[in-house]
Motif scaffolding. Structure first.
Motif, short mmCIF file in Angstrom:
data_model
loop_
_atom_site.label_atom_id
_atom_site.label_comp_id
_atom_site.label_asym_id
_atom_site.label_seq_id
_atom_site.Cartn_x
_atom_site.Cartn_y
_atom_site.Cartn_z
N LEU A 68 0.82 -1.21 0.00
CA LEU A 68 0.00 0.00 0.00
C LEU A 68 0.86 1.27 0.00
O LEU A 68 0.54 2.25 -0.67
CB LEU A 68 -0.96 -0.01 1.19
CG LEU A 68 -2.04 -1.09 1.12
CD1 LEU A 68 -2.82 -1.15 2.41
CD2 LEU A 68 -2.96 -0.86 -0.07
N LYS A 69 1.98 1.22 0.71
CA LYS A 69 2.91 2.35 0.72
C LYS A 69 3.46 2.59 -0.69
O LYS A 69 3.51 3.73 -1.16
CB LYS A 69 4.05 2.08 1.71
CG LYS A 69 4.98 3.25 1.90
CD LYS A 69 5.99 2.95 2.98
CE LYS A 69 6.85 4.17 3.25
NZ LYS A 69 7.78 3.95 4.37
N GLU A 70 3.84 1.51 -1.35
CA GLU A 70 4.36 1.59 -2.72
C GLU A 70 3.32 2.16 -3.68
O GLU A 70 3.65 2.89 -4.62
CB GLU A 70 4.78 0.19 -3.18
CG GLU A 70 5.38 0.14 -4.56
CD GLU A 70 5.78 -1.27 -4.94
OE1 GLU A 70 5.21 -1.81 -5.90
OE2 GLU A 70 6.66 -1.84 -4.25
N LYS A 71 2.05 1.87 -3.45
CA LYS A 71 0.96 2.36 -4.31
C LYS A 71 0.55 3.79 -3.98
O LYS A 71 -0.36 4.33 -4.62
CB LYS A 71 -0.25 1.44 -4.19
CG LYS A 71 -0.05 0.08 -4.83
CD LYS A 71 -1.33 -0.72 -4.77
CE LYS A 71 -1.19 -2.02 -5.54
NZ LYS A 71 -2.46 -2.72 -5.63
N GLY A 72 1.19 4.40 -2.98
CA GLY A 72 0.89 5.79 -2.65
C GLY A 72 -0.33 5.99 -1.79
O GLY A 72 -0.85 7.10 -1.68
N VAL A 73 -0.81 4.93 -1.13
CA VAL A 73 -1.95 5.05 -0.23
C VAL A 73 -1.51 5.82 1.01
O VAL A 73 -0.41 5.62 1.52
CB VAL A 73 -2.48 3.65 0.15
CG1 VAL A 73 -3.54 3.73 1.23
CG2 VAL A 73 -3.00 2.93 -1.08
N ILE B 133 -3.57 1.85 9.87
CA ILE B 133 -4.73 2.56 9.34
C ILE B 133 -4.32 3.31 8.08
O ILE B 133 -3.26 3.92 8.03
CB ILE B 133 -5.31 3.53 10.39
CG1 ILE B 133 -5.85 2.74 11.59
CG2 ILE B 133 -6.41 4.40 9.78
CD1 ILE B 133 -6.32 3.59 12.75
N ILE B 134 -5.21 3.24 7.08
CA ILE B 134 -5.03 3.99 5.84
C ILE B 134 -6.21 4.95 5.69
O ILE B 134 -7.19 4.83 6.43
CB ILE B 134 -4.95 3.05 4.61
CG1 ILE B 134 -6.25 2.26 4.43
CG2 ILE B 134 -3.75 2.12 4.72
CD1 ILE B 134 -6.34 1.44 3.16
N GLU B 135 -6.09 5.89 4.77
CA GLU B 135 -7.21 6.78 4.48
C GLU B 135 -7.55 6.71 3.01
O GLU B 135 -6.66 6.65 2.16
CB GLU B 135 -6.85 8.23 4.85
CG GLU B 135 -6.84 8.48 6.32
CD GLU B 135 -6.66 9.95 6.68
OE1 GLU B 135 -6.57 10.80 5.77
OE2 GLU B 135 -6.60 10.24 7.88
N ASP B 136 -8.86 6.72 2.73
CA ASP B 136 -9.30 6.78 1.34
C ASP B 136 -9.25 8.24 0.87
O ASP B 136 -8.93 9.13 1.67
CB ASP B 136 -10.68 6.13 1.16
CG ASP B 136 -11.85 6.95 1.69
OD1 ASP B 136 -11.67 8.12 2.09
OD2 ASP B 136 -12.97 6.41 1.69
N PRO B 137 -9.52 8.52 -0.39
CA PRO B 137 -9.42 9.89 -0.89
C PRO B 137 -10.33 10.89 -0.18
O PRO B 137 -10.05 12.09 -0.21
CB PRO B 137 -9.81 9.76 -2.37
CG PRO B 137 -9.48 8.36 -2.72
CD PRO B 137 -9.77 7.56 -1.48
N SER B 138 -11.38 10.44 0.48
CA SER B 138 -12.28 11.34 1.20
C SER B 138 -11.89 11.52 2.66
O SER B 138 -12.58 12.20 3.42
CB SER B 138 -13.72 10.81 1.13
OG SER B 138 -14.15 10.78 -0.20
N GLY B 139 -10.82 10.87 3.09
CA GLY B 139 -10.38 10.96 4.47
C GLY B 139 -10.99 9.92 5.39
O GLY B 139 -10.76 9.93 6.59
#
Length: 118
Positions: A80-85, A102-108
């Motif tokens: 996910l880090k490599e994909k820029g998430v 935890i990750i965030e989607d484009p809407s936060g």
């Protein structure tokens, strides 16, 4: 593959008040206590966790947290880090059932990636 929802976490301001609401009004039962600030509720499908957190109301992605199952948290974190998430943590952290990040989607909206230890 990160496509299996494994937990739904509901952030609450007062854990005792939330337990009262979910058990006495919605007929859930407490399954397990994870210390003073986290409990899981009995549920046949996806586990529901209540976590006390002094959050501000109205913030996007801050009150209900979707959990996605990981079978290799280090590999998924790197991918996910490599994909820029957007990653909220610098590395996976321990939690009562195993490890997570935890990750965030484009809407936060925040999404928890969880690897269970047992």
């Amino acid at each position: 593959m990160l496509n299996k929802v494994c937990v739904l976490t509901v952030k609450v301001l007062d854990l005792n008040e939330a337990i009262d609401f979910y058990t006495n009004r919605l007929d859930f039962e407490v399954s397990k206590y994870y210390g003073e600030k986290i409990v899981s509720l009995k549920h046949n499908e996806i586990p529901i966790v209540l976590e006390e957190d002094h959050i501000e109301s109205g913030g996007a992605g801050k009150t209900v947290l979707l959990g996605i199952l990981s079978h290799d948290i280090e590999k998924d974190f790197a991918k996910l880090k490599e994909k820029g998430v957007k990653l909220v943590f610098e590395e996976p952290k321990p939690c009562p059932p195993g490890r997570y990040f935890i990750i965030e989607d484009p809407s936060g909206n925040q999404i928890e990636i969880v690897e269970f230890s047992n």
